[in-house]
Motif scaffolding. Structure first.
Motif, PDB file in Angstrom:
ATOM      1  N   GLY A   1      23.900  -7.301   7.005  1.00 21.15           N
ATOM      2  CA  GLY A   1      24.781  -6.154   7.186  1.00 21.15           C
ATOM      3  C   GLY A   1      24.857  -5.207   6.012  1.00 21.15           C
ATOM      4  N   VAL A   2      23.877  -5.276   5.100  1.00 28.70           N
ATOM      5  CA  VAL A   2      23.865  -4.361   3.957  1.00 28.70           C
ATOM      6  C   VAL A   2      23.654  -2.931   4.468  1.00 28.70           C
ATOM      7  CG1 VAL A   2      22.550  -3.696   1.899  1.00 28.70           C
ATOM      8  CG2 VAL A   2      23.117  -6.090   2.310  1.00 28.70           C
ATOM      9  N   GLY A   3      24.443  -1.996   3.920  1.00 28.08           N
ATOM     10  CA  GLY A   3      24.446  -0.631   4.431  1.00 28.08           C
ATOM     11  C   GLY A   3      23.193   0.175   4.151  1.00 28.08           C
ATOM     12  N   ARG A   4      22.599   0.001   2.983  1.00 20.42           N
ATOM     13  CA  ARG A   4      21.422   0.786   2.629  1.00 20.42           C
ATOM     14  C   ARG A   4      20.453  -0.097   1.847  1.00 20.42           C
ATOM     15  NH1 ARG A   4      21.124   6.384  -1.025  1.00 20.42           N
ATOM     16  NH2 ARG A   4      18.899   6.773  -0.686  1.00 20.42           N
ATOM     17  N   ILE A   5      19.190  -0.061   2.228  1.00 20.79           N
ATOM     18  CA  ILE A   5      18.170  -0.918   1.617  1.00 20.79           C
ATOM     19  C   ILE A   5      16.962  -0.081   1.249  1.00 20.79           C
ATOM     20  CG2 ILE A   5      16.677  -2.934   1.940  1.00 20.79           C
ATOM     21  CD1 ILE A   5      18.713  -3.658   4.296  1.00 20.79           C
ATOM     22  N   GLU A   6      16.497  -0.256   0.033  1.00 19.74           N
ATOM     23  CA  GLU A   6      15.299   0.449  -0.425  1.00 19.74           C
ATOM     24  C   GLU A   6      14.323  -0.557  -1.026  1.00 19.74           C
ATOM     25  OE1 GLU A   6      13.971   3.892  -3.677  1.00 19.74           O
ATOM     26  OE2 GLU A   6      16.078   3.634  -3.125  1.00 19.74           O
ATOM     27  N   ALA A   7      13.059  -0.442  -0.636  1.00 23.65           N
ATOM     28  CA  ALA A   7      12.010  -1.275  -1.216  1.00 23.65           C
ATOM     29  C   ALA A   7      11.077  -0.368  -2.012  1.00 23.65           C
ATOM     30  CB  ALA A   7      11.243  -2.000  -0.116  1.00 23.65           C
ATOM     31  N   LEU A   8      10.856  -0.702  -3.275  1.00 26.80           N
ATOM     32  CA  LEU A   8      10.063   0.175  -4.138  1.00 26.80           C
ATOM     33  C   LEU A   8       8.573   0.094  -3.863  1.00 26.80           C
ATOM     34  CD1 LEU A   8      12.803   0.396  -5.575  1.00 26.80           C
ATOM     35  CD2 LEU A   8      11.575   0.326  -7.748  1.00 26.80           C
ATOM     36  N   GLY A   9       8.110  -0.991  -3.239  1.00 28.12           N
ATOM     37  CA  GLY A   9       6.704  -1.092  -2.881  1.00 28.12           C
ATOM     38  C   GLY A   9       5.760  -1.187  -4.061  1.00 28.12           C
ATOM     39  N   LEU A  10       6.186  -1.847  -5.127  1.00 29.61           N
ATOM     40  CA  LEU A  10       5.364  -1.991  -6.334  1.00 29.61           C
ATOM     41  C   LEU A  10       4.816  -3.413  -6.401  1.00 29.61           C
ATOM     42  CD1 LEU A  10       7.747  -0.112  -8.805  1.00 29.61           C
ATOM     43  CD2 LEU A  10       5.579   0.740  -7.865  1.00 29.61           C
ATOM     44  N   ASP A  11       3.488  -3.545  -6.436  1.00 30.64           N
ATOM     45  CA  ASP A  11       2.809  -4.840  -6.406  1.00 30.64           C
ATOM     46  C   ASP A  11       2.541  -5.336  -7.823  1.00 30.64           C
ATOM     47  OD1 ASP A  11       1.237  -7.064  -5.947  1.00 30.64           O
ATOM     48  OD2 ASP A  11      -0.287  -6.027  -4.770  1.00 30.64           O
ATOM     49  N   THR A  12       3.226  -6.402  -8.224  1.00 32.84           N
ATOM     50  CA  THR A  12       3.056  -6.940  -9.571  1.00 32.84           C
ATOM     51  C   THR A  12       1.638  -7.465  -9.806  1.00 32.84           C
ATOM     52  OG1 THR A  12       4.039  -8.997  -8.719  1.00 32.84           O
ATOM     53  CG2 THR A  12       5.466  -7.523  -9.965  1.00 32.84           C
ATOM     54  N   TYR A  13       1.068  -8.093  -8.803  1.00 33.02           N
ATOM     55  CA  TYR A  13      -0.261  -8.706  -8.956  1.00 33.02           C
ATOM     56  C   TYR A  13      -1.346  -7.659  -9.191  1.00 33.02           C
ATOM     57  CZ  TYR A  13      -4.316 -11.685  -7.975  1.00 33.02           C
ATOM     58  OH  TYR A  13      -5.511 -12.375  -8.058  1.00 33.02           O
ATOM     59  N   ALA A  14      -1.250  -6.548  -8.480  1.00 36.58           N
ATOM     60  CA  ALA A  14      -2.336  -5.556  -8.465  1.00 36.58           C
ATOM     61  C   ALA A  14      -2.256  -4.527  -9.586  1.00 36.58           C
ATOM     62  CB  ALA A  14      -2.343  -4.835  -7.113  1.00 36.58           C
ATOM     63  N   ASP A  15      -1.239  -4.606 -10.443  1.00 41.06           N
ATOM     64  CA  ASP A  15      -1.050  -3.577 -11.467  1.00 41.06           C
ATOM     65  C   ASP A  15      -0.827  -4.214 -12.838  1.00 41.06           C
ATOM     66  OD1 ASP A  15      -0.661  -1.171 -12.713  1.00 41.06           O
ATOM     67  OD2 ASP A  15       0.838  -0.426 -11.294  1.00 41.06           O
ATOM     68  N   PRO A  16      -1.900  -4.755 -13.447  1.00 34.52           N
ATOM     69  CA  PRO A  16      -1.750  -5.491 -14.709  1.00 34.52           C
ATOM     70  C   PRO A  16      -1.293  -4.635 -15.881  1.00 34.52           C
ATOM     71  CG  PRO A  16      -4.079  -5.197 -14.170  1.00 34.52           C
ATOM     72  CD  PRO A  16      -3.299  -4.775 -12.970  1.00 34.52           C
ATOM     73  N   ASP A  17      -1.491  -3.332 -15.822  1.00 34.12           N
ATOM     74  CA  ASP A  17      -1.043  -2.470 -16.916  1.00 34.12           C
ATOM     75  C   ASP A  17       0.477  -2.310 -16.929  1.00 34.12           C
ATOM     76  OD1 ASP A  17      -3.625  -2.031 -17.808  1.00 34.12           O
ATOM     77  OD2 ASP A  17      -3.893  -0.225 -16.598  1.00 34.12           O
ATOM     78  N   ARG A  18       1.106  -2.466 -15.772  1.00 36.67           N
ATOM     79  CA  ARG A  18       2.543  -2.207 -15.663  1.00 36.67           C
ATOM     80  C   ARG A  18       3.392  -3.460 -15.502  1.00 36.67           C
ATOM     81  NH1 ARG A  18       3.705   1.937 -11.057  1.00 36.67           N
ATOM     82  NH2 ARG A  18       5.754   2.024 -12.084  1.00 36.67           N
TER      83      ARG A  18
END
Length: 255
Positions: free
Chosen positions: A213-230
């Motif tokens: 029942g959370v009112g607002r949900i946002e997913a940043l869509g950032l993949d930890t595995y695929a972005d070794p620089d970040r």
């Protein structure tokens, strides 16, 4: 000279001091290069402490950072005052209504979830690996926030950098754990190589938040595995045969 600390923010949490940090802006070197904040790593303690200080100052200057001894549970704790790092509770989520505290969750592929009911002045942070996610760590976090006066319909939640479906191969036994819990969970798995599947942890966590029942949900869509620089990634470090791995931090607090 090191790079500035990179702070990834969610529009859903506008007005709340928060940030999903990666590995940019720290002083660690080697396999931990960057902003490694993990006291459980083999990194130098002085570097970890400085990285944690930088992380806090980048999001809520002057606040006291509080973290957990994370154990992949569904347990959430309420924090009313800061405590020493050596006294960190064994749990995987923390909530507060006290200004000046910065709640921190460490990850290296698991999903960090930051939550806030700005009207009530209550925030929360959860560590949702697959065990915690299916065990209900986000449900526990929401319930703990409500004991402090939050209303789940007003809560905004954001899911930060975590391992993405394309990078997260699991076996048949793993799939069955989720489909036994709920047959509809099969939709979070895509076909992989024979006997294997690709699991969408981020979508599963988002669905748990929605069902709660959370009112607002946002997913940043950032993949930890695929972005070794970040980002640091436990699975990537394992696949590369590295001796250890760093941890990044996600933080939220009340000004």
């Amino acid at each position: 000279m090191t790079d500035p600390v990179e702070v990834n923010r969610a529009a859903a949490l506008d007005g709340v001091a928060h940030g999903f940090l990666g590995r940019r802006g720290g002083i660690s070197s080697g396999v931990h290069a960057g902003l490694n904040v993990g006291p459980g790593s083999t990194d130098e303690a002085e570097a970890v402490a400085e990285n944690r200080r930088r992380a806090s100052e980048a999001v809520l200057p002057g606040a006291r950072l509080v973290t957990l001894y994370q154990v992949h549970s569904a347990d959430a704790v309420s924090v009313i005052e800061p405590y020493e790092d050596r006294l960190r509770p064994h749990a995987d989520a923390l909530v507060t209504d006290r200004p000046g505290l910065l709640l921190g969750i460490l990850t290296a592929d698991c999903a960090p979830v930051l939550l806030a009911d700005l009207a009530a002045g209550v925030v929360g942070a959860a560590h949702a690996g697959w065990k915690g996610a299916i065990g209900g760590v986000t449900d526990s976090t929401i319930a703990a926030m409500e004991t402090l006066g939050a209303d789940r319909s007003r809560i905004a939640a954001a899911i930060g950098p975590c391992i993405a479906r394309a990078s997260y191969e699991v076996d048949e036994t793993f799939l069955k754990r989720f489909t036994i819990e709920d047959p509809e969970n099969e939709r979070f798995f895509a076909a992989g190589r024979p006997g294997h599947h690709q699991f969408d942890l981020e979508a599963y966590v988002a669905n748990r938040l929605a069902l709660a029942g959370v009112g607002r949900i946002e997913a940043l869509g950032l993949d930890t595995y695929a972005d070794p620089d970040r980002f640091f990634s436990y699975r990537r470090a394992t696949h590369h045969g590295e001796s250890d791995y760093g941890r990044q931090i996600s933080v939220i607090g009340l000004r």
